[in-house]
Enzyme design. Structure first.
Site, mmCIF file in Angstrom:
data_model
loop_
_atom_site.group_PDB
_atom_site.id
_atom_site.type_symbol
_atom_site.label_atom_id
_atom_site.label_comp_id
_atom_site.label_asym_id
_atom_site.label_seq_id
_atom_site.Cartn_x
_atom_site.Cartn_y
_atom_site.Cartn_z
ATOM 1 C CB CYS A 4 1.978 4.105 -2.991
ATOM 2 S SG CYS A 4 2.106 5.678 -2.406
ATOM 3 C CB CYS A 53 5.239 9.164 -1.032
ATOM 4 S SG CYS A 53 4.376 7.994 -0.131
ATOM 5 C CB SER A 54 6.915 4.243 -1.239
ATOM 6 O OG SER A 54 7.860 4.947 -0.218
ATOM 7 C CB CYS A 55 1.522 3.843 1.078
ATOM 8 S SG CYS A 55 1.014 5.800 1.391
#
Length: 198
Positions: free
Chosen positions: A100, A103-105
């Site tokens: 991702c 961000c950090s999906c």
């Protein structure tokens, strides 16, 4: 990166601990709430759901077709209702890796808690700019003839890799296969090792 990834910023850790203490002190957070959340995503669901789906796909061609075409329906037998997941298959010609970049999906209900390195800027940028080098640092050498596809998760769509079944596992049951599948293989930074290599 990989096994030598940078540790979490101590300042961030201290802030998280302070916030947790404050929430506990004010009675907003139950003492075991954090532990229950971690248990849910690490043991009760999390990577076990992804591993169980992969093991079933390896042993049931009809289920594999469903998982690749309609992951939401394929996960229902495992008690997960997750509409935003797409499953991509590793083959001898293609290796998939998930990132991702913004961000950090991450598909928590299927893969559990994200590893620290998944959220780090170094992984998020290098997975796109130099995926072969990055995978090599994780200990995974991808031959130049094999295509590497990078899948960028977002708020609307998350990805999981269906890794290749390791050789020498033809006689293993679905339950035995589940134990071979790791979270890293579901992200695409590792292959699944057969029982002899574990």
């Amino acid at each position: 990166m990989g096994k030598n990834h940078p540790s979490v910023d101590p300042y961030v850790v201290s802030r998280v601990r302070a916030l947790e203490s404050l929430l506990l002190e004010k009675g907003i957070l139950a003492p075991d709430a954090v532990d229950r959340v971690i248990q849910r995503y690490e043991a009760d669901t999390g990577p076990m759901v992804g591993a169980r789906a992969v093991a079933r796909a390896w042993t049931d061609p009809a289920y594999k077709r469903l998982l690749l075409a309609d992951a939401k329906s394929a996960l229902v037998p495992f008690g997960v209702d997750y509409a935003m997941l797409v499953v991509v298959e590793n083959t001898p010609a293609v290796h998939n890796v998930v990132v991702c970049t913004l961000c950090s999906c991450y598909p928590w209900p299927v893969l559990g808690l994200p590893p620290t390195w998944y959220k780090m800027p170094a992984y998020r940028s290098r997975a796109v700019s130099e995926p072969r080098v990055l995978l090599r640092e994780f200990g995974l050498e991808i031959p130049s003839a094999r295509e590497v596809k990078v899948w960028d998760s977002s708020a609307e769509m998350r990805y999981m890799v269906l890794p290749q079944r390791p050789p020498g596992t033809d006689r293993l049951s679905e339950a035995e296969l589940v134990t071979l599948v790791t979270r890293d293989a579901l992200i695409g930074v590792a292959d699944v090792a057969g029982p002899a290599a574990r």
